[in-house]
Scaffold this motif. Structure first.
Motif, mmCIF file in Angstrom:
data_model
loop_
_atom_site.group_PDB
_atom_site.id
_atom_site.type_symbol
_atom_site.label_atom_id
_atom_site.label_comp_id
_atom_site.label_asym_id
_atom_site.label_seq_id
_atom_site.Cartn_x
_atom_site.Cartn_y
_atom_site.Cartn_z
ATOM 1 N N LYS A 86 11.657 -13.098 -7.703
ATOM 2 C CA LYS A 86 11.009 -13.612 -8.916
ATOM 3 C C LYS A 86 10.662 -12.492 -9.876
ATOM 4 C CE LYS A 86 10.074 -17.957 -7.336
ATOM 5 N NZ LYS A 86 9.954 -19.236 -7.969
ATOM 6 N N TYR A 87 10.705 -11.267 -9.380
ATOM 7 C CA TYR A 87 10.405 -10.115 -10.230
ATOM 8 C C TYR A 87 11.337 -8.961 -9.866
ATOM 9 C CZ TYR A 87 8.014 -6.022 -12.051
ATOM 10 O OH TYR A 87 7.731 -4.846 -12.698
ATOM 11 N N SER A 88 11.947 -8.371 -10.893
ATOM 12 C CA SER A 88 12.801 -7.201 -10.661
ATOM 13 C C SER A 88 11.977 -5.939 -10.871
ATOM 14 C CB SER A 88 13.981 -7.202 -11.640
ATOM 15 O OG SER A 88 14.792 -8.308 -11.382
ATOM 16 N N PRO A 89 11.837 -5.136 -9.831
ATOM 17 C CA PRO A 89 10.981 -3.946 -9.958
ATOM 18 C C PRO A 89 11.619 -2.872 -10.834
ATOM 19 C CG PRO A 89 12.106 -3.910 -7.862
ATOM 20 C CD PRO A 89 12.470 -5.211 -8.513
ATOM 21 N N SER A 90 10.785 -1.957 -11.278
ATOM 22 C CA SER A 90 11.311 -0.803 -12.021
ATOM 23 C C SER A 90 12.126 0.045 -11.056
ATOM 24 C CB SER A 90 10.151 0.024 -12.589
ATOM 25 O OG SER A 90 9.434 0.620 -11.523
ATOM 26 N N LYS A 142 10.933 -12.486 -3.138
ATOM 27 C CA LYS A 142 11.471 -13.817 -3.475
ATOM 28 C C LYS A 142 12.460 -13.775 -4.637
ATOM 29 C CE LYS A 142 7.169 -15.889 -3.029
ATOM 30 N NZ LYS A 142 6.179 -16.836 -3.509
ATOM 31 N N VAL A 188 1.665 -0.909 -5.121
ATOM 32 C CA VAL A 188 1.606 -2.135 -5.938
ATOM 33 C C VAL A 188 0.772 -3.163 -5.167
ATOM 34 C CG1 VAL A 188 3.851 -1.747 -7.057
ATOM 35 C CG2 VAL A 188 3.752 -3.084 -4.949
ATOM 36 N N THR A 189 0.546 -4.318 -5.774
ATOM 37 C CA THR A 189 -0.222 -5.350 -5.064
ATOM 38 C C THR A 189 0.687 -6.101 -4.091
ATOM 39 O OG1 THR A 189 0.254 -7.031 -6.734
ATOM 40 C CG2 THR A 189 -1.748 -5.731 -7.049
ATOM 41 N N ARG A 190 0.049 -6.766 -3.120
ATOM 42 C CA ARG A 190 0.822 -7.564 -2.160
ATOM 43 C C ARG A 190 1.581 -8.682 -2.880
ATOM 44 N NH1 ARG A 190 1.076 -11.928 0.154
ATOM 45 N NH2 ARG A 190 -0.767 -12.824 -0.836
ATOM 46 N N GLN A 191 0.958 -9.224 -3.933
ATOM 47 C CA GLN A 191 1.595 -10.307 -4.683
ATOM 48 C C GLN A 191 2.865 -9.818 -5.381
ATOM 49 O OE1 GLN A 191 -1.684 -9.685 -4.679
ATOM 50 N NE2 GLN A 191 -2.522 -11.547 -3.796
ATOM 51 N N THR A 192 2.869 -8.563 -5.793
ATOM 52 C CA THR A 192 4.065 -8.014 -6.442
ATOM 53 C C THR A 192 5.192 -7.858 -5.426
ATOM 54 O OG1 THR A 192 2.824 -6.963 -8.212
ATOM 55 C CG2 THR A 192 4.971 -5.997 -7.702
ATOM 56 N N THR A 244 9.848 1.963 -8.634
ATOM 57 C CA THR A 244 9.316 1.167 -7.515
ATOM 58 C C THR A 244 10.423 0.829 -6.518
ATOM 59 O OG1 THR A 244 7.562 0.281 -8.891
ATOM 60 C CG2 THR A 244 8.119 -1.000 -6.948
ATOM 61 N N ALA A 265 6.574 -11.249 -4.862
ATOM 62 C CA ALA A 265 7.412 -11.678 -5.990
ATOM 63 C C ALA A 265 8.774 -10.981 -5.958
ATOM 64 C CB ALA A 265 6.695 -11.398 -7.310
ATOM 65 N N GLU A 290 0.833 -1.211 0.000
ATOM 66 C CA GLU A 290 0.000 0.000 0.000
ATOM 67 C C GLU A 290 0.866 1.260 0.000
ATOM 68 O OE1 GLU A 290 -2.825 -0.469 3.196
ATOM 69 O OE2 GLU A 290 -3.778 -2.164 2.154
#
Lengths: 70, 159
Positions: free
Chosen positions: A43-47, A41, A31-35, A50, A38, A27
């Protein structure tokens, strides 16, 4: 082939920020909690934007939250 | 198990659209395959009626199920997609677009082939409006690929 990765200390920083939940961080960042899960973990590299927002929530410089390694 | 609880609104939405499309249009193509035995006009009427029913069913189910998903978490439903969700949607749209484009090109190729070599028409397929059905098949497969790619990307980053 060289493997590139971005590690982060978000879980640890959440712990030291009064056990901040992923939802609270999500919040605050917008972004979403799932992001957040991710990103945590790896599993996703943020911009960059972010990543800066996350660092700002913890009041830390970017390189203390995210580390780049080859 | 928190498998379902860990899904964002957009992942649930992708699952809903994938299942609705698969069930409704799976039934559409299954029923359509039986129309080849009918005479030309009856097959045409039955196919158009089936297409209209399938489209209405998809619209009604999409509205109902997405309303239910949104009601479970209205805050998430109202929020704009974040950067990860936008990236996932964008990649999935690309995959769907490639498949749809390939289908359209193949149908154009078939139309041109039949225009210049009508004797090459496959007489084993007696379905009227075959071009329409081929385009529908390509469209539905591209939609399934689009929703499927989204689900795969969401699951991959969640597990």
């Amino acid at each position: 082939m060289t493997e590139l990765s971005i590690q982060n200390r978000i879980r640890e920083l959440r712990f030291f920020a009064n056990e901040m939940t992923q939802q609270q961080l999500a919040e605050a960042v917008g972004v979403t909690r799932q992001t957040i899960a991710a990103i945590e973990k790896g599993k996703y590299s943020p911009s960059l934007e972010t990543a800066f927002r996350i660092a700002k929530v913890f009041n830390k410089p970017l390189q203390e939250v995210f580390q780049y390694s080859e | 198990m928190n498998f379902t609880l860990d899904m964002s609104f957009r992942e649930k939405s992708a699952w809903a659209s994938f299942i609705i499309t698969l069930v409704i249009f799976g039934n559409y193509f299954y029923e359509l395959s039986g129309f080849a035995a009918l005479d030309q006009q009856a097959a045409k009427d039955a196919a158009l009626s089936l297409l209209a029913r399938s489209i209405v069913a998809v619209i009604v189910l999409e509205i109902l199920i997405h309303s239910l998903i949104a009601a479970m978490d209205s805050k998430a439903a109202e929020a704009a997609a974040d950067e990860r969700e936008q990236a996932i949607a964008s990649k999935a749209n690309h995959y769907g677009y490639y498949l749809l484009s390939a289908t359209v090109l193949m149908v154009i190729g078939r139309m041109l082939l039949l225009e210049f070599f009508p004797e090459r028409a496959d007489s084993s397929i007696e379905l009227p409006m075959l071009t329409l059905h081929l385009l529908m098949l390509g469209f539905i497969l591209s939609e399934l690929l689009r929703f499927g790619s989204q689900i795969w990307a969401y699951r991959r980053s969640a597990l």
